[in-house]
Design a protein around this motif. Structure first.
Motif: not given
Length: 233
Positions: A93, A98, A159
């Motif tokens: 990510e 994120a 994330q």
């Protein structure tokens, strides 16, 4: 012997995401639907699936399920006899993406999960057409069933996820890379890149589908998966 099939859903989805394929394939093989809930790290989610999966199996994952599938192959390639990666992303990510998840997390925690799914997350991922509203309604219902705690945990897992490009290069089993032509979240060009990384992968683009081809174009998606399941059998 026909190997079992393990299916992994996308973020905030349950078995209903794969229902057309479960019906189609359950006549001639064991089909296992593995939830990807209960942890905030992709590595732990993969370990949970492996704990309950058959000794050796075919593996198909869509979106976040595809990310978990790549981690499963990294951990236990000897257990995966073939792999299908649908509308997914092998990259870590990026910081902007994120950060963009944080307002959605706050909204989910404050009781606005349905609004997040209906207004901000799902609509742009689906193809135009007559089934779009029905699919969106089902996505919202699946999210409502799973609840805000799962949304937060899955958001954190995404994330924190690792880059899986090296894993793709090591895949040595029959591999299908599949994408809806209208997928704006995980676009076709990314799947072309993934297919180039995987030795002897087959790339399939599903016309008239977006991010959820299993529901948007179930017959075409099932047909592509059926060919994959027969490769090398």
């Amino acid at each position: 012997m026909t190997e079992p099939l393990v299916l992994l859903p996308g973020m905030m989805c349950d078995a209903r995401l794969w229902w057309p394929q479960m019906v189609a394939f359950s006549a001639d093989r064991a089909v296992h639907m593995a939830p990807i809930t209960g942890a905030e790290h992709i590595e732990r989610l993969a370990a949970q699936v492996l704990d309950t999966a058959p000794d050796r199996f075919a593996l198909a994952g869509l979106s976040m399920g595809g990310i978990v599938a790549m981690e499963i192959y990294r951990r236990a390639p000897e257990r995966v006899c073939r792999i299908a990666l649908l509308d997914t992303n092998p990259l870590a990510e990026t910081p902007p993406v994120a950060a963009a998840r944080e307002p959605h997390i706050v909204a989910a925690k404050s009781g606005r999960l349905e609004q997040v799914m209906r207004d901000e997350v799902a609509p742009g991922y689906l193809a135009p057409g007559p089934v779009r509203q029905d699919v969106l309604d089902l996505v919202v219902e699946m999210a409502r069933t799973l609840g805000p705690d799962v949304f937060v945990a899955q958001s954190r897992a995404l994330q924190r996820r690792s880059d899986q490009q090296a894993v793709l290069r090591r895949i040595s089993v029959p591999a299908l890379v599949l994408c809806g032509e209208y997928d704006a979240l995980c676009p076709v060009r990314r799947h072309e890149f993934m297919a180039d990384l995987i030795p002897r992968a087959r790339l399939e683009i599903i016309a008239g589908a977006g991010h959820l081809p299993t529901l948007e174009q179930p017959k075409a998606t099932t047909a592509a998966l059926r060919i994959w399941l027969a490769e090398g059998a």
